[in-house]
Write an enzyme that holds these catalytic residues in place. Sequence first.
Site, PDB file in Angstrom:
ATOM      1  N   ALA A 203       1.350  14.038 -32.529  1.00  0.00           N
ATOM      2  CA  ALA A 203       1.833  13.422 -31.427  1.00  0.00           C
ATOM      3  C   ALA A 203       1.905  11.867 -31.580  1.00  0.00           C
ATOM      4  O   ALA A 203       2.039  11.089 -30.703  1.00  0.00           O
ATOM      5  CB  ALA A 203       0.530  13.956 -30.458  1.00  0.00           C
ATOM      6  N   CYS A 329       2.764  -2.517 -46.041  1.00  0.00           N
ATOM      7  CA  CYS A 329       2.761  -1.095 -45.219  1.00  0.00           C
ATOM      8  C   CYS A 329       1.817  -0.384 -46.625  1.00  0.00           C
ATOM      9  O   CYS A 329       1.145   0.876 -45.479  1.00  0.00           O
ATOM     10  CB  CYS A 329       3.742  -0.994 -44.562  1.00  0.00           C
ATOM     11  SG  CYS A 329       4.987  -1.281 -45.981  1.00  0.00           S
TER      12      CYS A 329
END
Length: 405
Positions: A203, A329
């Site tokens: 989500a 990252c």
Amino acid sequence: MLQFPIYLDNHATTRMDPRVLEAMLPYFTENFGNAASRNHSFGWVAEEAVEKGRKQIADLIGATSKEIVLTSGATESNNLAIKGVAEMYAQKGNHIITAATEHKAVLDTCKRLEKHGCRVTYLPVGQDGLVDLDQLREAITDKTVLVSIMYGNNEIGTIQPVREIGAICREKGVLFHTDGTQAVGKIPVSVLTDNIDLMSFSAHKMYGPKGVGGLYVRRKNPRVQLTAQMDGGGHERGFRSGTLNVPGIVGLGKAAELCSLGMTQEIARASELRDRLKDKLLSELDETYINGSVDHRLPHNLNISFAYVEGESLLMGINDIAVSSGSACTSATLEPSYVLKALGAGDDLAHSSIRFGIGRFNTDEEIDYTANKVIEVVRKLRDLSPLYEMVKEGVDLSKVEWAAH
Ligand SMILES: *Cc1c(COP(=O)(O)O)cnc(C)c1O
């Protein structure tokens, strides 16, 4: 009015849409029931909300409600899909195929299974980031139980030929899982036409809350079976025990509905902003390269290497803009991104790369500010770079013999 810092890291997470929050709020307080409580209205109200959310996410991906297993997010879903298939189909075989550019939640799950006797093939990718379908076909053996190839890549935005991969898997009788986290809600995804058997989603990558997501598990042609990874009360048809995160699931559903309603406009808008940023950067700066396929790419992703510039210095120079670099990252150490390395990029270019992730709430002004700021800082850093100066003077760096030190 510009507000700082500017958020352009929408592959890491997205700001929750206020309409999602509004839908969720009643389920923290007055409607606090446990969706598994069968004996009173608190439970019924919660269950109804969960089933609505389940239907909304199912509709977004062309599935039925019964095919959605709700989880804590895509990491858990990837674990459940891959470990669940490996355990359930261990009698058939122990071979899994994935790709070198997958998310760590897939790669590390595969590594774990290798310790338990599975054999894993990590397919290489081309310079464009795409897997080769012939290589995939050749890698499948009669011991292969699962192919796991992501839909859209979280660093370089590459969209894999999922439909064709699914067709090959079907033809060979092998299950196909895709990590759909970056694609679901952003581009049209259909588990039916894309021949997908299992798909993970989350989500918080689609303007919903963190800590909730799901796994699509096909129920017919073929019916996919899984060994549960979480034992307990037998929730989610036994696939995933644990009390359901009712407000989170309401948020997931609402986020899915909003993505579905606005998808056509959002694709147009994100790609317009992305191309505006790309065109400015490429026209104003030389020695600047796009990483990954330009054509098969998520509309909101741009990943660029600025040669002769250290990614970390560039990040510091643009510290009023939140982006990710190709060296930071994946870890706290300065390892170059394994995704960029898989494309064949040298360490230098991987270290000098920036990922721009555009989202629903970015504005034209933010993109223009970002382009100008990046151009200014890259020029400044290159003015300080002896290497860049040598290149501009026509020195072929590959022929230079560097003194040892
Ligand atoms: C963010 C992400 C994940 C992890 O999702 P969570 O819901 O944060 O666990 C997995 N795969 C991809 C491609 C992602 O971008």
